[in-house]
Each structure stands twice: as C-alpha cells, then as structure tokens.
Design an enzyme around this catalytic site. Structure first.
Site, mmCIF file in Angstrom:
data_model
loop_
_atom_site.group_PDB
_atom_site.id
_atom_site.type_symbol
_atom_site.label_atom_id
_atom_site.label_comp_id
_atom_site.label_asym_id
_atom_site.label_seq_id
_atom_site.Cartn_x
_atom_site.Cartn_y
_atom_site.Cartn_z
ATOM 1 N N SER A 190 -7.110 3.955 1.343
ATOM 2 C CA SER A 190 -6.878 2.521 1.530
ATOM 3 C C SER A 190 -5.939 2.266 2.688
ATOM 4 O O SER A 190 -5.103 3.115 3.037
ATOM 5 C CB SER A 190 -6.259 1.931 0.255
ATOM 6 O OG SER A 190 -5.802 0.607 0.459
ATOM 7 N N TYR A 236 -0.516 2.161 -6.967
ATOM 8 C CA TYR A 236 -1.815 2.264 -6.308
ATOM 9 C C TYR A 236 -1.673 2.854 -4.907
ATOM 10 O O TYR A 236 -2.384 3.790 -4.529
ATOM 11 C CB TYR A 236 -2.443 0.874 -6.236
ATOM 12 C CG TYR A 236 -3.733 0.792 -5.451
ATOM 13 C CD1 TYR A 236 -4.942 1.135 -6.033
ATOM 14 C CD2 TYR A 236 -3.737 0.337 -4.131
ATOM 15 C CE1 TYR A 236 -6.139 1.032 -5.318
ATOM 16 C CE2 TYR A 236 -4.915 0.232 -3.416
ATOM 17 C CZ TYR A 236 -6.109 0.584 -4.013
ATOM 18 O OH TYR A 236 -7.295 0.494 -3.299
#
Length: 283
Positions: free
Chosen positions: A174, A187
């Site tokens: 990400s 995350y």
C-alpha cells in the site's frame, strides 16, 4: 467448505461490493491478447474490489482463476460468473488466509480443479481505523497482522512445492507503507512488512526462476474503506488528497498485477509498482 467455527474472525469486513453506490469499476478496459494463456492463478480477496478486477483481467488474458474469499458468497459467485463469461474456468474457495490449515486447503482445491499453479496473488487484507494508538486492542493488532502478513506467509508456504520455473507471486502492499497513515497504524505496519517480505522472498526464490513482486495501490474505491475500513466522515472526500484529486478504480490497479504476472515483466523481481493517483514515492 470450511466450518464457521474454523474462521479466525468473522465481522463486517471487507464488506459486500454489491452494496456499494457507486459500484467499483472492475471491467477490463481492453481486449485480451493471451498474455496468460492457460495459466492458473490463485487470487486471495478475489471476490470484490481489486481482487475481482484482477480475476476479470487475468481471465480475459487466458487464465483460470481460484477465487479465495472470506465471507461474501454473493460477491464471490459474481466474480466466478465474470471469469466464466470470459471463457475461462473458475472456482470459489471460502477460506480465511490467516489460517495455515485453510491456506493448505486452498492450494489442494486449486490443484484438484486445475492441476497446477502458475500465479499467486496475495491480495486479501483488512484495516481498522484508530486515531489513537491506545485504542488499538491486542485482538485487533493480532488479527490485522494475521490476515495481512501471516496469510501471505501461509499461502506461499502452501503453494511453494507446486511453483516451478516461470511462476509469479504478487503481493498487495500500500501507499501507506511509504507515506504512513496516522489513523491506520497497524494496517500500515503490516504493509511495511509485506514490502520487506516481497523483497526478501524475491531473493529467496529467484534462483529457482520464481519472480516475486508487489503492487502498492493508493486510495482505491473498493468495499474495504466504506464498509468499516475508514471513518465515515472521510469517505465523502476519499481520494481527493491525491495529485489526481480522486480515488482510483480497481480496473486501474489490475493492469499492474497483470504486468507483473506475465512475461512482460520477465526481468523484474523484488519490485513494487505504484498505481496511486500521482503520489511520488521513494524507495
């Protein structure tokens, strides 16, 4: 089919794509050219979002697809229909990738159906927003790491004996790994681990002719954020902070996975592609 009690977690995430308005754009934008002709791919998190777009594009390029998903039966069946509409074979496998036993089962069912594995796409993931680090419970921390990075280890361990020369592994990291995210501490940390895992696994497998790469999407319109992965007040302006001023669509990310999966990327391993709306990323 795994029993409910075998599931490591069962909650509202990642959410139903069928419930989103507007719907994410998954449809491939161009005709196929056989770049994955007769290949077999496993796509985790393949029922919706980026996973669905990848499954659709892989099928258009000639691959059969094992669609791995957690809870959303209707979304998974729709993705299967999409693959079959492209003239390719598909199976759906309901499994939590955070379970080693279930990852073994995914590989077994894929081999039973298709006889081989050429491509492994580790796309499944979850996120839970917390503005204060003290709000992150031990359960949430363990669960996020279990799904996002343990699941990749388990899937690769299960698939490794069946991956030969020319196979490709593609992991989903990400933009938050590179720029950070104050509201997604756990995350973002898993995404940092995924990038390190990608680079290290590439070093580990390259001698056997297996390429390992990753894709680091920016804000993409999938069920992950609007179904609990981001605060409601941020969804209205989701993606507007990118240089392009908008969120991306799944079918704008899927071509990066295709490139890394096919022979076009034969001289690439240990690398990360960045479909992120124009955010300039360093190494």
């Amino acid at each position: 089919m795994p029993e409910t009690q075998d599931m490591i977690h069962e909650d509202s995430l990642p959410g139903h794509e069928s419930a989103l308005d507007p719907k994410p754009e998954w449809r491939p934008r161009y005709p196929g050219s056989g770049r994955l002709k007769d290949k077999v791919a496993i796509v985790t998190g393949g029922d919706s979002g980026i996973g669905r777009a990848v499954a659709a594009l892989f099928a258009r390029e000639g691959a059969d697809v094992a669609i791995v998903y957690l809870l959303e039966d209707d979304d998974a069946q729709e993705t299967r229909r999409i693959v079959e509409e492209e003239g390719r074979r598909a199976i759906t496998i309901k499994a939590d990738v955070g379970s080693r036993k279930m990852c073994d089962r995914v590989v077994e069912q894929t081999l039973d159906a298709f006889g081989k594995i050429d491509i492994l796409v580790n796309n499944a993931g979850e996120q839970h927003p917390d503005e204060d680090i003290t709000d992150i419970t031990e359960e949430q921390l363990r669960r996020t790491f279990q799904t996002n990075i343990f699941g990749m280890f388990f899937m690769v361990q299960a698939a490794r004996p069946h991956l030969g020369q020319g196979a490709s592994i593609i992991n989903c990291t990400s933009v938050t790994m590179y720029k950070g995210s104050g509201g997604l501490l756990d995350y973002s940390s898993t995404k940092g681990a995924i990038t390190a895992f990608t680079r290290s696994l590439s070093e580990n497998l390259i001698g056997d002719g297996i390429r390992v790469n990753a894709v680091a999407p920016g804000p993409i319109w999938t069920p992950l954020n609007p179904c609990g992965g981001a605060p409601k007040e941020k969804i209205e302006h989701f993606g507007e902070g990118t240089p392009m001023g908008r969120a991306g669509q799944p079918n704008e990310v899927a071509p990066s996975f295709l490139f890394l999966a096919c022979e076009d990327a034969s001289y690439m391993s240990g690398q990360v592609l960045h479909p992120n709306g124009g955010v300039v990323i360093g190494s």
